[in-house]
Motif scaffolding. Structure first.
Motif, mmCIF file in Angstrom:
data_model
loop_
_atom_site.group_PDB
_atom_site.id
_atom_site.type_symbol
_atom_site.label_atom_id
_atom_site.label_comp_id
_atom_site.label_asym_id
_atom_site.label_seq_id
_atom_site.Cartn_x
_atom_site.Cartn_y
_atom_site.Cartn_z
ATOM 1 N N ASP A 295 43.743 51.391 -9.175
ATOM 2 C CA ASP A 295 42.495 50.657 -9.386
ATOM 3 C C ASP A 295 41.459 51.106 -8.363
ATOM 4 O O ASP A 295 41.700 52.010 -7.551
ATOM 5 C CB ASP A 295 42.738 49.146 -9.353
ATOM 6 N N ALA A 296 40.286 50.471 -8.373
ATOM 7 C CA ALA A 296 39.192 50.896 -7.504
ATOM 8 C C ALA A 296 39.503 50.688 -6.030
ATOM 9 O O ALA A 296 38.889 51.330 -5.167
ATOM 10 C CB ALA A 296 37.917 50.138 -7.879
ATOM 11 N N ASN A 297 40.447 49.797 -5.719
ATOM 12 C CA ASN A 297 40.812 49.513 -4.331
ATOM 13 C C ASN A 297 42.057 50.261 -3.884
ATOM 14 O O ASN A 297 42.562 50.022 -2.788
ATOM 15 C CB ASN A 297 41.030 48.004 -4.152
ATOM 16 N N GLY A 298 42.563 51.155 -4.720
ATOM 17 C CA GLY A 298 43.757 51.917 -4.374
ATOM 18 C C GLY A 298 45.054 51.236 -4.742
ATOM 19 O O GLY A 298 46.137 51.714 -4.383
ATOM 20 N N THR A 299 45.000 50.118 -5.454
ATOM 21 C CA THR A 299 46.208 49.417 -5.890
ATOM 22 C C THR A 299 46.869 50.190 -7.034
ATOM 23 O O THR A 299 46.195 50.601 -7.984
ATOM 24 C CB THR A 299 45.872 47.992 -6.353
ATOM 25 N N LEU A 300 48.174 50.382 -6.932
ATOM 26 C CA LEU A 300 48.902 51.153 -7.934
ATOM 27 C C LEU A 300 49.075 50.337 -9.212
ATOM 28 O O LEU A 300 49.689 49.273 -9.204
ATOM 29 C CB LEU A 300 50.273 51.551 -7.374
ATOM 30 N N THR B 126 37.872 52.705 -12.114
ATOM 31 C CA THR B 126 36.842 51.756 -11.664
ATOM 32 C C THR B 126 37.310 50.317 -11.777
ATOM 33 O O THR B 126 36.605 49.401 -11.348
ATOM 34 C CB THR B 126 35.569 51.926 -12.514
ATOM 35 N N ILE B 127 38.482 50.094 -12.365
ATOM 36 C CA ILE B 127 38.992 48.735 -12.566
ATOM 37 C C ILE B 127 39.273 48.081 -11.220
ATOM 38 O O ILE B 127 39.908 48.678 -10.348
ATOM 39 C CB ILE B 127 40.272 48.759 -13.412
ATOM 40 N N ASP B 128 38.787 46.877 -11.056
ATOM 41 C CA ASP B 128 39.086 46.074 -9.880
ATOM 42 C C ASP B 128 40.167 45.070 -10.284
ATOM 43 O O ASP B 128 39.926 44.191 -11.110
ATOM 44 C CB ASP B 128 37.834 45.353 -9.378
ATOM 45 N N GLY C 247 27.423 51.955 -14.572
ATOM 46 C CA GLY C 247 28.158 51.988 -15.837
ATOM 47 C C GLY C 247 29.660 51.836 -15.648
ATOM 48 O O GLY C 247 30.414 51.905 -16.618
ATOM 49 N N ALA C 248 30.116 51.633 -14.410
ATOM 50 C CA ALA C 248 31.545 51.484 -14.140
ATOM 51 C C ALA C 248 32.073 50.197 -14.755
ATOM 52 O O ALA C 248 31.489 49.131 -14.570
ATOM 53 C CB ALA C 248 31.800 51.499 -12.631
ATOM 54 N N ILE C 249 33.179 50.299 -15.482
ATOM 55 C CA ILE C 249 33.838 49.130 -16.054
ATOM 56 C C ILE C 249 34.753 48.539 -14.983
ATOM 57 O O ILE C 249 35.739 49.156 -14.580
ATOM 58 C CB ILE C 249 34.662 49.506 -17.301
ATOM 59 N N LYS C 250 34.427 47.346 -14.540
ATOM 60 C CA LYS C 250 35.211 46.691 -13.491
ATOM 61 C C LYS C 250 36.404 45.931 -14.071
ATOM 62 O O LYS C 250 37.395 45.728 -13.382
ATOM 63 C CB LYS C 250 34.331 45.728 -12.683
ATOM 64 N N ALA C 251 36.291 45.516 -15.310
ATOM 65 C CA ALA C 251 37.401 44.812 -15.967
ATOM 66 C C ALA C 251 37.176 44.862 -17.472
ATOM 67 O O ALA C 251 36.029 44.828 -17.941
ATOM 68 C CB ALA C 251 37.504 43.367 -15.487
ATOM 69 N N MET C 252 38.271 44.936 -18.219
ATOM 70 C CA MET C 252 38.216 44.931 -19.690
ATOM 71 C C MET C 252 39.490 44.266 -20.184
ATOM 72 O O MET C 252 40.586 44.672 -19.793
ATOM 73 C CB MET C 252 38.092 46.355 -20.227
ATOM 74 N N LEU D 137 35.557 54.665 -16.980
ATOM 75 C CA LEU D 137 36.692 53.973 -16.375
ATOM 76 C C LEU D 137 37.378 54.760 -15.259
ATOM 77 O O LEU D 137 38.128 54.185 -14.479
ATOM 78 C CB LEU D 137 37.734 53.638 -17.445
ATOM 79 N N VAL D 138 37.156 56.068 -15.199
ATOM 80 C CA VAL D 138 37.830 56.885 -14.184
ATOM 81 C C VAL D 138 36.802 57.432 -13.208
ATOM 82 O O VAL D 138 35.866 58.133 -13.599
ATOM 83 C CB VAL D 138 38.635 58.030 -14.830
ATOM 84 N N GLU D 139 37.002 57.086 -11.935
ATOM 85 C CA GLU D 139 36.083 57.514 -10.877
ATOM 86 C C GLU D 139 36.360 58.950 -10.449
ATOM 87 O O GLU D 139 35.455 59.752 -10.277
ATOM 88 C CB GLU D 139 36.228 56.579 -9.668
ATOM 89 N N ARG D 140 37.651 59.292 -10.269
ATOM 90 C CA ARG D 140 38.005 60.655 -9.869
ATOM 91 C C ARG D 140 39.456 60.936 -10.254
ATOM 92 O O ARG D 140 40.257 60.029 -10.473
ATOM 93 C CB ARG D 140 37.811 60.862 -8.372
ATOM 94 N N ILE D 141 39.776 62.238 -10.303
ATOM 95 C CA ILE D 141 41.124 62.719 -10.598
ATOM 96 C C ILE D 141 41.597 63.524 -9.402
ATOM 97 O O ILE D 141 40.889 64.419 -8.934
ATOM 98 C CB ILE D 141 41.139 63.578 -11.882
ATOM 99 N N GLU D 142 42.789 63.202 -8.903
ATOM 100 C CA GLU D 142 43.313 63.865 -7.706
ATOM 101 C C GLU D 142 44.683 64.466 -7.980
ATOM 102 O O GLU D 142 45.436 63.969 -8.822
ATOM 103 C CB GLU D 142 43.437 62.868 -6.546
#
Length: 723
Positions: A63-68, A229-231, A264-269, A443-448
């Protein structure tokens, strides 16, 4: 030739033939080993050597905070070979078999007899009997510690969704081959899956595989990880409140979206009912559908934003203009009746939006050319994909003007004859909140990769400017007034938090015909002074009320309150008293409210009051609604005493006492009956003049109360007015 000579001849012939066999074999051995040996050995090697894949590990999702949110987990399959050799004898001793089944039973919660029956019922010569699957590492270690020969433990990798159903419609799920089926898992399947490696092995005549030293090997490239981008906190809030709202209002399903208007980031859906992606087959296909992007709906009054923007920019309306709506709230346009939810009387442009008048909005729309109105709808993102990074999005339907009928324009002005998705409505209001700049939702901020190196990073993508900033500045207080005591979104108010938005109510189309079932919605953004969140809520066929302000509005309110509790900036602004109350205030309409509702409303308005009666609902008030008075003047309320202590003996479980609904408007009565656990059957509109059953009678909860309304002149209604 005598008989003896003939016999000897035959014997010599047979003996010669017998001697030829080893000679032939010897010749073949010489040929195979010396003349064709190299070629045959190469052919054997080619047939015996094989390549098998080395599976790549699927990438994680955060998620956006690094939660798996999604990762890979390992489990084990346990098989048993009862014919293995133990201490020089074929077969595992029964004592060891009993030890294995007993231990396995204690670890899995099943009986030892269950596993013993599996062994006994296997074919006599079976050497691979599957006893259990999906065993944990701890169980595997316990079984290994027994040291029993014949136990076969095989590793299996599976996809694990850390929080079960959280964000399941956005994440999606994978099939048995770990290929994504829906959601982010499907859209980014190539990036998540990686590339399998290869290793060279040998196969024996029984097709068993053996590794050998020096065998060539190509290592796999593990899948990339997605940082979304999901919180997770906001997602949990949205799902929790959406579930509560769907269950309270007995809706078929609910959909919710929270979006950052600036990026435009989707924080929740979320959708409810939902499913657990760890076990996707345990629910039906309908629960796995993401209605936020795949459900085409007629938006109802939330679409009035488009009409308002077009009318202001085209100069066909003045803010001080007064619109006269018919006394009965109905108007005939090309032989079709268009009606308001209640007769609304004379309205200013702001009140047209605030009180959601379909009649006045249709009049405004018909001042414009069809092509002009169509272009504004397209500019606001309707009739086309949002291009969000999810599988299964539909573009909605927006017909070209040459396909419109004579009533398309007036009906489209308030959200009919057009089909949109919940995400398109959210995107349009996000553009409104972002000073007219429409952003592409994502929905995706970055790919690592596994080392944390960024493979791809999303940058906010501006689509277009949908309207002039000056136009939206004029409309902002108009849509903010919707979420006030005088607006249809009054139940979405949060004390101290400025919210702008719009309610929506639309009849459902089934088999090409409108039904008496509704979709109710509310969309809004906050805080108005610096919008950070846009939130859309939709309920499909709520049974308690069709009004979006009554059903979806309170869900929005609860979400906004909880989000504000997590956002320090919003909390600081809420503490500031930016709008001091005037010395003179108007008395709100309180009849029909419960004692607690009236007390809460008057307390929030800082108005002194007194209650006459022990309990029940407000049946009289003094002064009357709309009267201006000083804040120090007291308001006197008379209660019905429906549930006074003296009457408690006659209360019956599962039943509710019918209150007196005469003189109330439809929304007041609907809200009141919903709280009592009763349904509402509405005939007509406006003020209630008749009801069945009568007041004071008892009715089983869940049964309908029939109320009849008739039009009356516009009254000054606030918190409890019918919208």
């Amino acid at each position: 030739m005598d008989e003896r000579t003939a016999i000897l001849s035959r014997m010599f012939i047979v003996l010669g033939l017998i001697l030829l066999i080893p000679c032939a074999l010897g010749f073949q051995l010489i040929r195979v080993n010396y003349f064709e040996g190299d070629e045959l050995r190469a052919l054997w090697n080619k047939q015996a050597i094989d390549q098998i894949p080395i599976p790549a590990q699927r990438g994680n999702i955060y998620d956006a905070n690094g939660t798996l949110l999604a990762t890979n987990a390992i489990d084990y399959k346990l098989a048993f070979d009862p014919k293995v050799e133990v201490n020089g004898k074929i077969g595992v001793p029964q004592s060891q078999v009993n030890q294995l089944t007993k231990k396995l039973g204690s670890l899995t919660g099943k009986s030892a007899a269950h596993y013993q029956n599996k062994i006994n019922s296997a074919p006599p010569h079976s050497r691979y009997i599957v006893l259990a699957t999906n065993l944990s590492v701890l169980v595997k270690d316990e079984i290994n510690a027994l040291g029993i020969k014949g136990v076969i433990l095989e590793e299996n990798y599976r996809r694990k969704y850390t929080f079960g159903s959280l964000a399941s419609h956005a994440l999606g799920f994978v099939n048995h081959e770990t290929d994504g089926r829906i959601g982010l898992e499907a859209y980014y399947n190539k990036e998540l899956k990686g590339e399998d490696g290869l290793r060279q092995v040998r196969r024996d005549p029984f097709n068993r595989i053996f590794e050998y030293i020096g065998a060539p090997k190509k290592l796999p490239r593990n899948g990339y990880s997605l940082h979304t981008t999901i919180d997770a906190y906001l997602q949990a809030i949205l799902e929790d409140e959406l579930k509560a709202g769907v269950e309270k209002h007995l809706a078929n399903y609910g959909t919710g979206i929270i979006m950052d208007p600036k990026t435009g980031a989707i924080k929740a859906m979320a959708n409810y009912p939902t499913y657990d992606p760890n076990f996707p087959a345990s629910t039906n296909d309908e629960n796995r559908r993401n209605f936020a992007i795949s459900d085409m709906i007629e938006p109802g009054s939330t679409f009035k934003l488009v009409t308002a923007i077009a009318a202001v920019e085209q100069g066909v309306v003045e803010f001080g203009e007064v619109f006269e709506t018919p006394e009965n709230g109905e108007v005939i346009i090309h032989d079709l009746i268009l009606r308001d939810h209640n007769p609304l009387g004379d309205l200013t442009f702001q009140e047209v939006i605030q009180k959601s008048s379909n009649v006045a909005m249709a009049e405004i729309a018909m001042r414009m050319e069809a092509q002009v109105f169509y272009q504004y709808a397209r500019n606001m993102g309707f009739g086309t994909d949002t291009n969000i990074d999810l599988i299964g999005e539909v573009p909605g339907r927006l017909a070209k003007p040459y396909d419109w009928s004579l009533v398309t324009l007036p009906w489209m002005s308030h959200g009919y004859e057009i089909q949109t998705t919940p995400l398109q409505i959210t995107q349009a209001y996000a553009a409104f909140a972002n000073n007219g700049v429409m952003m592409r939702p994502y929905l995706v901020e970055r790919i690592e990769d596994k080392n944390g190196s960024i493979i791809k990073e999303h940058k906010p993508n501006k689509i277009r400017q949908v309207a002039k900033r000056s136009t939206l500045n004029k409309l902002l207080p108009v849509f903010e007034s919707v979420v006030t005591d005088s607006g249809t979104g009054d139940l979405a108010q949060v004390d101290g938090l400025r919210i702008a938005g719009k309610t929506g109510t639309a009849k459902k189309v089934v088999d090409g015909r409108y039904t008496n079932n509704y979709r109710s919605s509310f969309v809004g953004f906050f805080p108005v002074e610096d919008p950070k969140y846009v939130c859309f809520i939709l309920l499909d066929e709520p049974k308690t009320s069709g009004y979006g302000g009554v059903t979806a509005g309170p869900i929005f309110k609860n979400i906004a309150m909880r989000i504000a509790g997590l956002d320090n900036d919003i909390q600081r602004n809420m503490k500031k008293d930016q709008n001091p109350a005037p010395q003179l205030v108007q008395v709100p309409f309180l009849k029909g409210l419960s004692e607690q509702q009236a007390e809460l409303l008057l307390t929030n308005l800082n108005l002194p009051f007194s209650m006459n009666g022990k309990s029940g609902y407000v049946i009289e008030q003094s002064p009357e609604a709309g009267t201006e008075l000083q804040r120090i003047e007291e308001i006197s309320l008379t209660l019905s005493e429906t549930y006074a202590a003296s009457d408690s003996a006659k209360a019956r479980d599962g039943y509710a006492e019918i209150p007196d609904l005469k003189g109330m408007n439809m929304r007041q009565a609907t809200s009141l009956l919903t709280e009592l656990g009763l349904q509402t059957e509405i005939i007509g509109s406006g003020t209630i003049f008749a009801q069945f059953p009568k007041s004071g009678e008892w009715l089983r909860k869940g049964y309908p109360v029939t109320i009849r309304g008739k039009a009356k002149s516009l009254e000054i209604l606030t918190q409890a007015s019918d919208r």
